[in-house]
Design a protein around this motif. Structure first.
Motif, PDB file in Angstrom:
ATOM      1  N   GLU A 113       0.813  -1.220   0.000  1.00  0.00           N
ATOM      2  CA  GLU A 113       0.000   0.000   0.000  1.00  0.00           C
ATOM      3  C   GLU A 113       0.847   1.272   0.000  1.00  0.00           C
ATOM      4  O   GLU A 113       0.698   2.113  -0.877  1.00  0.00           O
ATOM      5  CB  GLU A 113      -0.925   0.012   1.224  1.00  0.00           C
ATOM      6  CG  GLU A 113      -1.976  -1.071   1.203  1.00  0.00           C
ATOM      7  CD  GLU A 113      -2.850  -1.067   2.447  1.00  0.00           C
ATOM      8  OE1 GLU A 113      -2.892  -0.037   3.146  1.00  0.00           O
ATOM      9  OE2 GLU A 113      -3.475  -2.097   2.714  1.00  0.00           O
ATOM     10  N   ARG A 114       1.720   1.407   0.962  1.00  0.00           N
ATOM     11  CA  ARG A 114       2.478   2.656   1.119  1.00  0.00           C
ATOM     12  C   ARG A 114       3.472   2.887  -0.012  1.00  0.00           C
ATOM     13  O   ARG A 114       3.670   4.024  -0.442  1.00  0.00           O
ATOM     14  CB  ARG A 114       3.205   2.654   2.457  1.00  0.00           C
ATOM     15  CG  ARG A 114       2.282   2.669   3.634  1.00  0.00           C
ATOM     16  CD  ARG A 114       3.056   2.652   4.942  1.00  0.00           C
ATOM     17  NE  ARG A 114       2.126   2.709   6.056  1.00  0.00           N
ATOM     18  CZ  ARG A 114       2.183   1.909   7.108  1.00  0.00           C
ATOM     19  NH1 ARG A 114       3.138   1.006   7.217  1.00  0.00           N
ATOM     20  NH2 ARG A 114       1.300   2.027   8.085  1.00  0.00           N
ATOM     21  N   LEU A 115       4.117   1.828  -0.468  1.00  0.00           N
ATOM     22  CA  LEU A 115       5.160   1.961  -1.477  1.00  0.00           C
ATOM     23  C   LEU A 115       4.627   2.535  -2.788  1.00  0.00           C
ATOM     24  O   LEU A 115       5.345   3.228  -3.503  1.00  0.00           O
ATOM     25  CB  LEU A 115       5.814   0.599  -1.723  1.00  0.00           C
ATOM     26  CG  LEU A 115       7.075   0.586  -2.559  1.00  0.00           C
ATOM     27  CD1 LEU A 115       8.176   1.398  -1.886  1.00  0.00           C
ATOM     28  CD2 LEU A 115       7.539  -0.831  -2.792  1.00  0.00           C
ATOM     29  N   LYS A 116       3.372   2.295  -3.072  1.00  0.00           N
ATOM     30  CA  LYS A 116       2.751   2.802  -4.297  1.00  0.00           C
ATOM     31  C   LYS A 116       2.864   4.322  -4.387  1.00  0.00           C
ATOM     32  O   LYS A 116       3.063   4.885  -5.460  1.00  0.00           O
ATOM     33  CB  LYS A 116       1.282   2.392  -4.324  1.00  0.00           C
ATOM     34  CG  LYS A 116       0.566   2.695  -5.617  1.00  0.00           C
ATOM     35  CD  LYS A 116      -0.921   2.398  -5.566  1.00  0.00           C
ATOM     36  CE  LYS A 116      -1.248   1.043  -5.012  1.00  0.00           C
ATOM     37  NZ  LYS A 116      -2.682   0.727  -5.034  1.00  0.00           N
ATOM     38  N   TYR A 117       2.774   4.991  -3.252  1.00  0.00           N
ATOM     39  CA  TYR A 117       2.821   6.454  -3.230  1.00  0.00           C
ATOM     40  C   TYR A 117       4.241   6.987  -3.093  1.00  0.00           C
ATOM     41  O   TYR A 117       4.484   8.163  -3.339  1.00  0.00           O
ATOM     42  CB  TYR A 117       1.957   6.986  -2.093  1.00  0.00           C
ATOM     43  CG  TYR A 117       0.532   6.506  -2.213  1.00  0.00           C
ATOM     44  CD1 TYR A 117      -0.305   6.999  -3.209  1.00  0.00           C
ATOM     45  CD2 TYR A 117       0.034   5.525  -1.361  1.00  0.00           C
ATOM     46  CE1 TYR A 117      -1.605   6.547  -3.344  1.00  0.00           C
ATOM     47  CE2 TYR A 117      -1.272   5.068  -1.481  1.00  0.00           C
ATOM     48  CZ  TYR A 117      -2.077   5.581  -2.479  1.00  0.00           C
ATOM     49  OH  TYR A 117      -3.362   5.121  -2.607  1.00  0.00           O
ATOM     50  N   VAL A 118       5.173   6.133  -2.715  1.00  0.00           N
ATOM     51  CA  VAL A 118       6.558   6.536  -2.521  1.00  0.00           C
ATOM     52  C   VAL A 118       7.364   6.354  -3.800  1.00  0.00           C
ATOM     53  O   VAL A 118       8.062   7.270  -4.243  1.00  0.00           O
ATOM     54  CB  VAL A 118       7.203   5.717  -1.369  1.00  0.00           C
ATOM     55  CG1 VAL A 118       8.675   6.046  -1.234  1.00  0.00           C
ATOM     56  CG2 VAL A 118       6.467   5.968  -0.069  1.00  0.00           C
ATOM     57  N   ASP A 119       7.285   5.151  -4.395  1.00  0.00           N
ATOM     58  CA  ASP A 119       8.069   4.832  -5.585  1.00  0.00           C
ATOM     59  C   ASP A 119       7.280   3.801  -6.394  1.00  0.00           C
ATOM     60  O   ASP A 119       7.338   2.608  -6.124  1.00  0.00           O
ATOM     61  CB  ASP A 119       9.431   4.268  -5.165  1.00  0.00           C
ATOM     62  CG  ASP A 119      10.371   4.050  -6.329  1.00  0.00           C
ATOM     63  OD1 ASP A 119       9.910   3.985  -7.485  1.00  0.00           O
ATOM     64  OD2 ASP A 119      11.589   3.940  -6.071  1.00  0.00           O
ATOM     65  N   GLU A 120       6.571   4.265  -7.402  1.00  0.00           N
ATOM     66  CA  GLU A 120       5.662   3.399  -8.145  1.00  0.00           C
ATOM     67  C   GLU A 120       6.390   2.304  -8.930  1.00  0.00           C
ATOM     68  O   GLU A 120       5.922   1.173  -9.016  1.00  0.00           O
ATOM     69  CB  GLU A 120       4.785   4.221  -9.083  1.00  0.00           C
ATOM     70  CG  GLU A 120       3.628   3.424  -9.618  1.00  0.00           C
ATOM     71  CD  GLU A 120       2.552   4.283 -10.237  1.00  0.00           C
ATOM     72  OE1 GLU A 120       1.783   3.738 -11.037  1.00  0.00           O
ATOM     73  OE2 GLU A 120       2.491   5.483  -9.943  1.00  0.00           O
ATOM     74  N   GLU A 121       7.561   2.618  -9.478  1.00  0.00           N
ATOM     75  CA  GLU A 121       8.321   1.626 -10.245  1.00  0.00           C
ATOM     76  C   GLU A 121       8.806   0.498  -9.330  1.00  0.00           C
ATOM     77  O   GLU A 121       8.711  -0.681  -9.663  1.00  0.00           O
ATOM     78  CB  GLU A 121       9.507   2.313 -10.936  1.00  0.00           C
ATOM     79  CG  GLU A 121      10.229   1.434 -11.938  1.00  0.00           C
ATOM     80  CD  GLU A 121      11.417   0.723 -11.324  1.00  0.00           C
ATOM     81  OE1 GLU A 121      11.742  -0.374 -11.802  1.00  0.00           O
ATOM     82  OE2 GLU A 121      11.997   1.237 -10.368  1.00  0.00           O
ATOM     83  N   LEU A 122       9.292   0.843  -8.159  1.00  0.00           N
ATOM     84  CA  LEU A 122       9.732  -0.145  -7.173  1.00  0.00           C
ATOM     85  C   LEU A 122       8.539  -0.970  -6.683  1.00  0.00           C
ATOM     86  O   LEU A 122       8.652  -2.183  -6.496  1.00  0.00           O
ATOM     87  CB  LEU A 122      10.419   0.557  -5.999  1.00  0.00           C
ATOM     88  CG  LEU A 122      11.063  -0.318  -4.932  1.00  0.00           C
ATOM     89  CD1 LEU A 122      12.154  -1.180  -5.537  1.00  0.00           C
ATOM     90  CD2 LEU A 122      11.626   0.561  -3.826  1.00  0.00           C
ATOM     91  N   TYR A 123       7.402  -0.326  -6.531  1.00  0.00           N
ATOM     92  CA  TYR A 123       6.173  -1.013  -6.132  1.00  0.00           C
ATOM     93  C   TYR A 123       5.791  -2.093  -7.150  1.00  0.00           C
ATOM     94  O   TYR A 123       5.471  -3.217  -6.775  1.00  0.00           O
ATOM     95  CB  TYR A 123       5.036   0.001  -5.977  1.00  0.00           C
ATOM     96  CG  TYR A 123       3.658  -0.613  -5.936  1.00  0.00           C
ATOM     97  CD1 TYR A 123       3.191  -1.233  -4.786  1.00  0.00           C
ATOM     98  CD2 TYR A 123       2.827  -0.583  -7.057  1.00  0.00           C
ATOM     99  CE1 TYR A 123       1.930  -1.808  -4.742  1.00  0.00           C
ATOM    100  CE2 TYR A 123       1.575  -1.151  -7.027  1.00  0.00           C
ATOM    101  CZ  TYR A 123       1.130  -1.754  -5.869  1.00  0.00           C
ATOM    102  OH  TYR A 123      -0.125  -2.331  -5.832  1.00  0.00           O
TER     103      TYR A 123
END
Length: 88
Positions: A43-53
């Motif tokens: 959930e959180r990673l989507k807003y931080v770094d979409e490519e890494l997500y």
């Protein structure tokens, strides 16, 4: 979002991608709960770094599709150990 949460999410995601490990293994490695790791990378990673997500999501989806196989292997090993210690 707090900086330390973003950093934790990135570190967990990078570890999962690098090793291909499960959420459970990642939580044991970092000493945090499975729930925290799952929330961070799904959930959180989507807003931080979409490519890494997206890269992390691919690994987690593969782990999910292989889960039943790993469970069967673990059960097989468990009963092989139990059977080897009993005397006939």
């Amino acid at each position: 979002m707090w900086d330390y949460i973003e950093e934790r999410a990135r570190k967990c995601a990078e570890h999962i991608i690098r090793t291909g490990c499960t959420v459970r293994a990642c939580s044991a490695y970092f000493g945090i709960s499975k729930s925290t790791v799952h929330k961070d990378v799904s959930e959180r990673l989507k807003y931080v770094d979409e490519e890494l997500y997206e890269r992390t999501r691919q690994v987690l989806e593969q782990n999910l599709s292989e889960r039943h196989i790993r469970g069967g292997i673990a059960t097989k090993k468990k009963y092989q150990r139990v059977g080897s210690t009993t005397k006939n």
